[in-house]
Write an enzyme that holds these catalytic residues in place. Structure first.
Site, mmCIF file in Angstrom:
data_model
loop_
_atom_site.group_PDB
_atom_site.id
_atom_site.type_symbol
_atom_site.label_atom_id
_atom_site.label_comp_id
_atom_site.label_asym_id
_atom_site.label_seq_id
_atom_site.Cartn_x
_atom_site.Cartn_y
_atom_site.Cartn_z
ATOM 1 C CG LEU A 453 -2.038 -1.078 0.983
ATOM 2 C CD1 LEU A 453 -2.438 -1.082 2.645
ATOM 3 C CD2 LEU A 453 -3.098 -0.637 0.136
ATOM 4 N N GLY A 454 1.756 1.335 0.896
ATOM 5 C CA GLY A 454 3.120 1.664 0.918
ATOM 6 C C GLY A 454 4.178 2.586 1.581
ATOM 7 N N GLY A 456 7.859 3.697 3.519
ATOM 8 C CA GLY A 456 8.438 5.013 3.928
ATOM 9 C C GLY A 456 9.808 4.787 4.181
ATOM 10 N N GLY A 457 10.216 5.199 4.844
ATOM 11 C CA GLY A 457 11.962 5.259 5.043
ATOM 12 C C GLY A 457 12.077 4.024 6.259
ATOM 13 C CD GLN A 458 13.552 4.412 10.111
ATOM 14 O OE1 GLN A 458 13.020 3.426 10.765
ATOM 15 N NE2 GLN A 458 13.481 5.922 9.949
ATOM 16 N N GLY A 459 10.193 1.324 7.177
ATOM 17 C CA GLY A 459 9.108 0.095 6.747
ATOM 18 C C GLY A 459 7.651 0.164 5.513
ATOM 19 C CB THR A 460 7.292 -2.198 3.057
ATOM 20 O OG1 THR A 460 8.030 -1.925 2.889
ATOM 21 C CG2 THR A 460 6.107 -2.105 1.937
ATOM 22 C CB VAL A 461 1.945 -0.259 4.749
ATOM 23 C CG1 VAL A 461 0.191 -0.592 4.540
ATOM 24 C CG2 VAL A 461 2.268 0.595 6.039
ATOM 25 C CG ASP A 573 3.979 12.594 12.492
ATOM 26 O OD1 ASP A 573 4.100 13.801 12.132
ATOM 27 O OD2 ASP A 573 4.016 11.401 11.992
#
Length: 792
Positions: A453-454, A456-461, A573
């Site tokens: 789904l997306g 990022g810098g720290q992981g994946t969904v 955040d």
């Protein structure tokens, strides 16, 4: 002279006889063998001289669709198949099996709009055809009682119902359902005694919407009708005689069967003649002759003829069949051909590994020496067992290693601590689900790239589907900090306690992988940022009421986190990309990757600065002390996004107005609120509500945290704004209270300088900012660190 004339007449007669026989053979060879793909074997045929008698005449007609269709002329029924007696059908010699399958109309009631009721009667009187015992009476429809007529002394009837328990009635003069019927008198019987409720399924016809009854008895039936009794139950009902009942079930639709209009009925047939010359010309033995010769012969296993005929002079009919070891058409001279049993067909062999010798109508096996073969097979089998054993041992060791690795990861990732936490919270909160790695691998197709789904810098969904059908979002981190595992487990337990309709639910986690994996509920309609700025669905955000409702949902969720949860939780955040929209476009706060819990006797957290430029509290940026008012500031920026439709950071604005908060405050100060309202809602909104909401946003953006309202106050104030009220003048929207602006001037200048150096996301001091442009367009699936940063 007379002798000469006699000789001449004899020669003439012989020539004429030869001519007739030659013509007959030539005529048979020229007969059409099939019609529309359906084989027409002798004694049936098409055209003069191609059939034995008129009873067996087939006409090949052309249908409306242009296809060739065979019809049995004597009864004018469409033929779908003709079979000859064969040894493989399991028939006895005195009753060879031979049939004609025809299409016959079905009986129906209340199936057509004009109320037309159709009956079904099959009259074969005077023909060599009769209704085969392989047919069944079938009735389809609710409370449908159907029966066969003209089948005395038998009573063939069944009833279908639409209740949960089958009530199938099959009455026969033999024995059906423990009933006995003698000369029309019926004994008492238990209809359910022979019912097996385990067979009540959707693949059988057992009385629930569909019932069947078998034809029984040894008499030949040539007149059979199908009737449907009148009932008070409305609805389409059909009944028919068929030999294809196995294709029907309780789910059969009577309307579709009525639309089809016909069923397949099997007719038995025989040679209808009082002149047995044809039977004798075939050279077949009678049953009596065959039995006498076969059982008096010393070679009893060898057939002495290729065909036999049951010639019943009393009933004026005869039937023929090929004997065992032969196959073909017994109604042609020499039509039964020897079967080569030694030829493998469909994987079947008669002699196994021995040599097979074919004989006329029989075969024999020549036995071989099996010892070498047994040795070879034994060696091969032993080798196979050895190889399979090695393979299974390898699989077992591999499985054990994988299991031990999972246990190691589970322990390293804090699984034991999580179990203790779950035990301590039993009865207080909904139990957190600890998923196995196998469950999540199956849910995400082994974390397939097609499921992403997306990133990022720290992981994946990933998008996944659990075995119970729930759609979830699976968040897999790229890194892990083992020093913070205890803190991570505490966060998982606390976040799993959150139960609010406007907060994305943490369903559970998996600790059997190299890095922990979190499982959240899946929100289908993306995030608020996409709908506001990417024109994801412009119609949804085109009304002020939707935006105000979203603002109220967010405020309620943050208020719950700050004051209603078991331990206050600071989100840290809050931004539009972390506001998800469900299928009803209700807001749900998500992404608690940097969230912190505090005890009730603390007012703030001292942490390494973390947040998103444009949403970050300036006071927190300078002091590193995060309070509940820091979330209030971030919410204020989101509120301004809803009012203006602008991004939190935009290089299209001037340097001094680059941040949305500064841009909004200056507009309010200059009394230009109307100019910055999103054009999509400007004409259709209530200015009084927008003005009041802008005042709330202005309070939330106060540079001094102590002067900002709490999220509870913000939530209550937004709820009151949604109440009906009169229009307000636009000028009233500007807050006259600008107390502290000059004192905070230095703070604003520091933020502006930091923004000029920044690029997107702060996880350290300001010098480590990342790309701003990427922050302003990141999707909802942007993954934050799975493990919260260390508090101080």
């Amino acid at each position: 002279m007379s002798s000469y004339n006699s000789f001449s007449l004899w020669i003439l007669f012989s020539l004429q006889l030869c001519f007739i026989l030659d013509s007959a053979d030539r005529t048979v060879s020229l007969c059409q063998p099939d019609c529309g793909g359906i084989k027409i074997p002798y004694p049936f045929g098409m055209g003069k001289g191609c059939y034995l008698e008129k009873w067996y005449e087939i006409t090949c007609n052309t249908s409306t669709s242009g296809k060739l269709v065979p019809y049995l002329s004597v009864i004018n029924k469409e033929v779908v198949g003709i079979s000859l007696p064969t040894e493989g059908r399991g028939s006895r010699y005195n009753n060879p099996y031979q049939s004609v399958n025809i299409k016959n109309p079905i009986a129906s009631k209340e199936c057509s709009s004009n109320g037309e009721e159709l009956g079904s009667l099959l009259n074969l009187t005077g023909t060599p055809f009769y209704v085969s015992q392989h047919n069944e009476l079938v009735a389809v429809g609710c409370n449908n009682t159907a029966s066969l007529t003209n089948v005395k002394p038998s009573i063939v009837q069944c009833t279908s119902s639409c209740s949960t328990k089958p009530h199938t009635h099959i009455k026969d003069y033999l024995a059906v359902l423990n009933c006995q019927n003698y000369n029309g008198y019926e004994k008492n019987c238990n209809e359910d005694s022979s019912m097996d409720e385990s067979i009540m399924d959707e693949t059988s016809c057992n009385g629930i919407g569909c019932c069947n009854a078998y034809m029984r008895g040894g008499s030949i039936q040539q007149i059979v009708g199908v009737t449907i009794e009148n009932t008070i139950t409305r609805g389409c009902k059909v009944a028919f005689l068929t030999n294809k009942a196995e294709y029907l079930s309780n789910k059969s639709d009577p309307q579709k069967l009525h639309a089809r209009g016909y069923s397949t009925v099997e007719l038995g047939w025989f040679i209808h003649t009082t002149n047995h010359s044809f039977i004798k010309s075939l050279g077949c033995y009678s049953v009596k002759e065959y039995n006498n010769e076969r059982y008096t012969s010393t070679q009893r296993r060898i057939n002495i003829t290729s065909c036999i005929c049951d010639d019943n002079a009393y009933l004026s009919y005869a039937r023929c069949s090929c004997t065992r070891g032969f196959q073909g058409n017994p109604y042609r001279l020499g039509g039964c051909k020897d079967i080569n049993e030694c030829k493998e067909e469909e994987g079947m062999t008669y002699c196994g590994t021995n040599k097979c010798v074919n004989l006329q109508g029989h075969f024999k096996c020549v036995y071989n020496n099996h010892r070498p073969l047994a040795i070879g097979l034994g060696a091969s089998f032993g080798s196979l067992i050895f190889v399979v054993g090695i393979y299974l041992l390898y699989k077992f060791i591999k499985k054990q290693r994988k299991l031990n690795q999972k246990k190691k990861f589970f322990k390293r990732n804090g699984g034991l601590l999580l179990q203790q936490q779950l035990i301590s919270t039993v009865g207080m909160v909904e139990k957190t689900i600890v998923f196995s790695s196998r469950e999540l691998e199956k849910a995400t197709e082994n974390f397939s790239s097609n499921r992403i789904l997306g990133q990022g810098g720290q992981g994946t969904v990933y998008k996944g589907m659990l075995v119970d059908g729930r759609i979830v979002a699976v968040k897999k981190s790229k890194v892990v900090d083992e020093d913070k595992l205890e803190e991570f487990i505490n966060e998982v337990v606390i976040l799993s306690q959150i139960n609010h309709r406007n907060i994305v639910k943490l369903l559970g986690c998996c600790l059997e992988t190299k890095v922990p994996v979190l499982v959240y509920e899946f929100i289908p309609n993306g995030n608020l940022f996409e709908h506001l700025h990417d024109e994801f669905d412009e119609n949804i955000m085109a009304t002020w009421n939707i935006r105000l409702r979203i603002a109220i949902d967010i405020a309620g969720a943050l208020s719950y986190l700050h004051s209603s949860a078991s331990s206050p939780i600071y989100h840290r955040d809050v931004k539009s990309t972390n506001i998800m929209l469900d299928e009803k476009y209700r807001a749900k706060v998500s992404d608690f990757g940097t969230s912190r819990t505090v005890t009730v006797d603390h007012t703030h957290l001292t942490t390494v600065v973390s947040g998103t430029v444009g949403y970050m509290d300036p006071e927190y940026f300078q002091s590193s002390q995060f309070t509940d008012k820091s979330d209030v500031y971030s919410f204020g920026v989101v509120l301004v996004e809803l009012i203006t439709g602008e991004k939190s950071i935009s290089f299209l604005r001037s340097q001094e107005n680059r941040t949305l908060a500064t841009y909004f405050i200056l507009a309010m100060k200059e009394n230009k609120l109307f100019d910055i309202i999103d054009a999509r809602i400007r004409d259709g909104c209530m200015l009084s509500q927008v003005t009041a909401t802008a005042k709330v946003a202005r309070k939330c953006l106060n540079l001094k945290g102590r002067k900002r309202p709490s999220m509870r106050e913000v939530s209550m104030e937004l709820d009151s704004i949604r109440m009906p009220c009169g229009d307000m003048q636009l000028q009233e929207c500007v807050s006259e209270n600008e107390e502290g602006e000059e004192q905070n001037k230095g703070l604003v200048e520091d933020i502006m300088r930091a923004e000029s150096r920044s690029k997107e996301f702060v996880t350290a001091p300001a010098s480590h900012y990342n790309n701003i442009a990427a922050a302003s367009s990141s999707s909802w699936s942007d993954v934050e660190p799975l493990f919260p940063l260390q508090t101080r």
